[in-house]
Design a protein around this motif. Structure first.
Motif, PDB file in Angstrom:
ATOM      1  N   ARG A   3    -109.221 -27.733  -9.935  1.00  0.00           N
ATOM      2  CA  ARG A   3    -110.355 -27.527  -9.995  1.00  0.00           C
ATOM      3  C   ARG A   3    -111.021 -29.348 -10.109  1.00  0.00           C
ATOM      4  O   ARG A   3    -112.390 -29.549 -10.128  1.00  0.00           O
ATOM      5  CB  ARG A   3    -110.567 -28.019 -11.672  1.00  0.00           C
ATOM      6  N   ARG A 259    -115.178 -22.289 -15.413  1.00  0.00           N
ATOM      7  CA  ARG A 259    -114.580 -21.009 -15.579  1.00  0.00           C
ATOM      8  C   ARG A 259    -115.701 -20.635 -16.105  1.00  0.00           C
ATOM      9  O   ARG A 259    -116.147 -19.309 -15.624  1.00  0.00           O
ATOM     10  CB  ARG A 259    -113.786 -21.431 -16.516  1.00  0.00           C
ATOM     11  N   ARG A 262    -118.782 -19.922 -13.272  1.00  0.00           N
ATOM     12  CA  ARG A 262    -118.734 -18.222 -12.768  1.00  0.00           C
ATOM     13  C   ARG A 262    -118.339 -16.911 -12.671  1.00  0.00           C
ATOM     14  O   ARG A 262    -119.454 -16.079 -13.029  1.00  0.00           O
ATOM     15  CB  ARG A 262    -117.197 -18.815 -12.142  1.00  0.00           C
ATOM     16  N   LYS A 263    -118.571 -17.201 -15.000  1.00  0.00           N
ATOM     17  CA  LYS A 263    -118.393 -15.934 -15.757  1.00  0.00           C
ATOM     18  C   LYS A 263    -120.628 -15.627 -15.375  1.00  0.00           C
ATOM     19  O   LYS A 263    -120.789 -14.991 -15.693  1.00  0.00           O
ATOM     20  CB  LYS A 263    -118.189 -16.436 -16.743  1.00  0.00           C
ATOM     21  N   GLN A 269    -114.750 -12.892 -14.802  1.00  0.00           N
ATOM     22  CA  GLN A 269    -114.491 -14.234 -14.991  1.00  0.00           C
ATOM     23  C   GLN A 269    -113.339 -15.229 -14.718  1.00  0.00           C
ATOM     24  O   GLN A 269    -112.825 -15.503 -14.144  1.00  0.00           O
ATOM     25  CB  GLN A 269    -112.540 -13.155 -16.024  1.00  0.00           C
TER      26      GLN A 269
END
Lengths: 269, 325
Positions: A3, A259, A262-263, A269
């Motif tokens: 990341r 995260r 992205r969702k 997910q």
């Protein structure tokens, strides 16, 4: 670690440079707020209000309120400008301008957009703080302000690190606020409590619970650390604590930002 | 019908297949769930150099999601995509370097002028496009954007905004281009201009994949059609083949004002059952028939007034909608 690798990839720099180009093109208007906002605050609170405060004492040192205020303003600037840019600026680019979607159809991926936005917000806030430093220097040259000026350039990297942490927090709210109308919530619920429990504009009251809580507030350590350094010329553990807490915030929030965004953007997910 | 790659071939082997143009898009077994729904269900796509593949289907068929998987915007739950032999998941940078995208919405950068948009898009690619400055000058001319080069994209008409979007998609000289409803909302003249640009991309040897709702556009531009329904490939091939497979060879139009229309519909249901599904369009009924069914119908209703015409892609949509119901 995957990341964090995109932070050093060219795509993140491409996003950062895109924002820089837009702002540099408007440099004459972009320079107005960082010059006049601190100028007004320093004159109104530092000089104006400061005259009304006699015998101001911080950590056993008697000093002008303006000297107390100046390092706090540096810390507050890195905090607030980074957060604001990562929240509002990024939200507008993501939601209204659709520039994220345009970038994401090229070789730029979401992790690069997140890092590019965070690095840009941090760079912008640091630049803002540097201009504030120049304004403070003018106050110093005119004899209104006495600081340990030689340390001023040294704190710039720390300001950048802290601004990066605060921009990561800002991007968290970019990912979760439903609409732009909800932007006031993070300000009231998170930003103002952090700002007013941080010794930026006034010393905290000597309350046991508050003393414990502020140990977790990186803005408190940053403003106190900068104050010790710029007022008394002393390097204290506050600077280390600020750096450590900010690194922790970056490690916690950037993966979370990726995260959640992205969702939000892809519905994945 | 275009050859469909076998499941056992690797993407690279397929690309290197002798005797044909390069396969520049090769997607196999794509599956995607969004919001708990399986919106793409085992779709495979191929598109070769100099070929235009049209993706058709009613709303919710999975066209845009499939396209988004193919250009790397969404990650597939299953399946793989290769662009010019580069796996999109395994080697995303190489794959993305070879593709260009024109999204359904205008996603140009409103903070830059038309020309600066092209320059800025070029900066999102490495290796940097060769002779980018000359390339941009050529694109400004080719796409008729020269006189707007220093204008804000927001001030352009819808047609010119689309031109800019397509120019942005090809600024880095990609091998495969994805156009998601490139002419939606344009007037006829602007649509024709976009068609010409799409044709020019094909002539340059790019693989072009486009989605559209306009049937005439799909038939005119596409070398091959792939019809999606409920996330699956319902039919594929040339336009007339697809129509024959899904709709039938002829369409009979029965007018509701004709006294015997109700009787004719009942006869159709009795004799052909589920094999023939009439669609109601305003006050008319459109009935797809093959040759045998048509001759039986003509013999049974010699005194009925009706029209017979070849099927169109509009009939295809109606047929798919009836199937979905």
């Amino acid at each position: 670690m995957k990341r964090f690798i995109p932070a050093f990839q060219w795509q993140s720099r491409a996003v950062l440079m895109r924002h820089l180009r837009v702002h540099v093109r408007n440099w004459h208007t972009m320079l107005v707020p960082p010059i006049f906002e601190p100028l007004i605050l320093l004159l109104a609170f530092g000089v104006g209000l400061g005259r009304q405060i006699e015998g101001f004492v911080w950590q056993g040192l008697e000093l002008d309120y303006l000297r107390y205020l100046a390092p706090g303003m540096l810390a507050y600037t890195a905090f607030m400008i980074a957060f604001f840019q990562a929240l509002f600026g990024a939200f507008v680019r993501m939601h209204f301008q659709k520039s994220w979607e345009g970038q994401l159809t090229t070789m730029v991926r979401l992790e690069h957009v997140v890092w590019g936005e965070a690095l840009w917000a941090a760079a912008y806030a640091t630049g803002y703080a540097v201009v504030l430093g120049l304004v403070l220097s003018v106050f110093g040259l005119t004899g209104y302000l006495d600081l340990q000026w030689q340390w001023l350039p040294v704190v710039v990297p720390l300001l950048f690190l802290c601004a990066l942490a605060f921009s990561a927090v800002g991007l968290f709210f970019t990912a979760v606020v439903p609409t732009i109308d909800h932007m006031s919530l993070p300000f009231f619920l998170v930003i103002m409590p952090i700002a007013f429990s941080s010794s930026t504009y006034f010393p905290l009251p000597d309350v046991v619970v508050l003393r414990e809580v502020v140990l977790l507030n990186p803005l408190h350590h940053l403003s106190e650390g900068l104050r010790w350094l710029l007022v008394a010329g002393e390097w204290t553990w506050h600077l280390l604590a600020a750096a450590g807490l900010c690194v922790l915030v970056i490690f916690l929030f950037v993966p979370l930002d990726q995260r959640l965004l992205r969702k939000r953007i892809f519905g994945e997910q | 019908m275009s050859p469909i790659p076998t499941e056992t071939e690797t993407p690279v082997a397929r690309q290197a297949r002798p005797g044909g143009r390069d396969v520049l898009l090769d997607a196999t077994g794509l599956v995607k769930h969004l919001g708990g729904k399986r919106v793409v269900d085992g779709i495979g796509l191929t598109c070769r150099s100099g070929e235009v593949l049209g993706l058709l289907g009613p709303n919710g068929a999975g066209k845009t999601t499939t396209l988004r998987i193919c250009y790397g915007y969404l990650r597939p739950d299953e399946g793989s995509v290769a662009i010019a032999g580069h796996d999109l998941q395994g080697d995303p940078d190489s794959a993305r370097r070879c593709l260009g995208v024109c999204t359904q919405d205008d996603t140009f950068d409103a903070d830059f002028t038309v020309k600066q948009n092209l320059v800025q898009t070029g900066r999102y690619y490495r290796p940097r496009p060769e002779r980018l400055a000359q390339r941009i000058e050529a694109l400004l001319d080719q796409f008729g954007l020269r006189e707007y080069a220093d204008s804000s994209p927001e001030t352009l008409s819808g047609g010119y905004k689309r031109r800019l979007m397509i120019a942005r998609a090809v600024v880095h000289e990609p091998k495969a281009v994805f156009l998601d409803e490139p002419t939606t909302g344009l007037d006829p003249q602007a649509r024709v201009a976009v068609w010409e640009l799409v044709s020019s991309l094909r002539e340059q040897g790019m693989a072009v994949v486009l989605t559209t709702h306009y049937m005439d556009e799909a038939a005119r531009l596409s070398d091959r059609l792939q019809v999606l329904q409920n996330g699956k490939v319902r039919a594929q091939g040339k336009a007339d083949q697809v129509l024959g497979d899904v709709v039938g060879e002829h369409v009979v139009i029965l007018h509701a004002t004709e006294p015997k229309t109700a009787e004719a519909l009942a006869w159709i249901e009795t004799n052909f059952g589920e094999g023939v599904r009439p669609s109601q369009v305003l006050s008319d009924w459109h009935v797809p028939f093959d040759a045998q069914q048509l001759s039986a119908f003509v013999a049974a209703f010699a005194d009925l007034r009706y029209e017979v015409r070849p099927p169109t892609l509009d009939d295809l949509f109606l047929a798919l909608s009836e199937e979905r119901v």
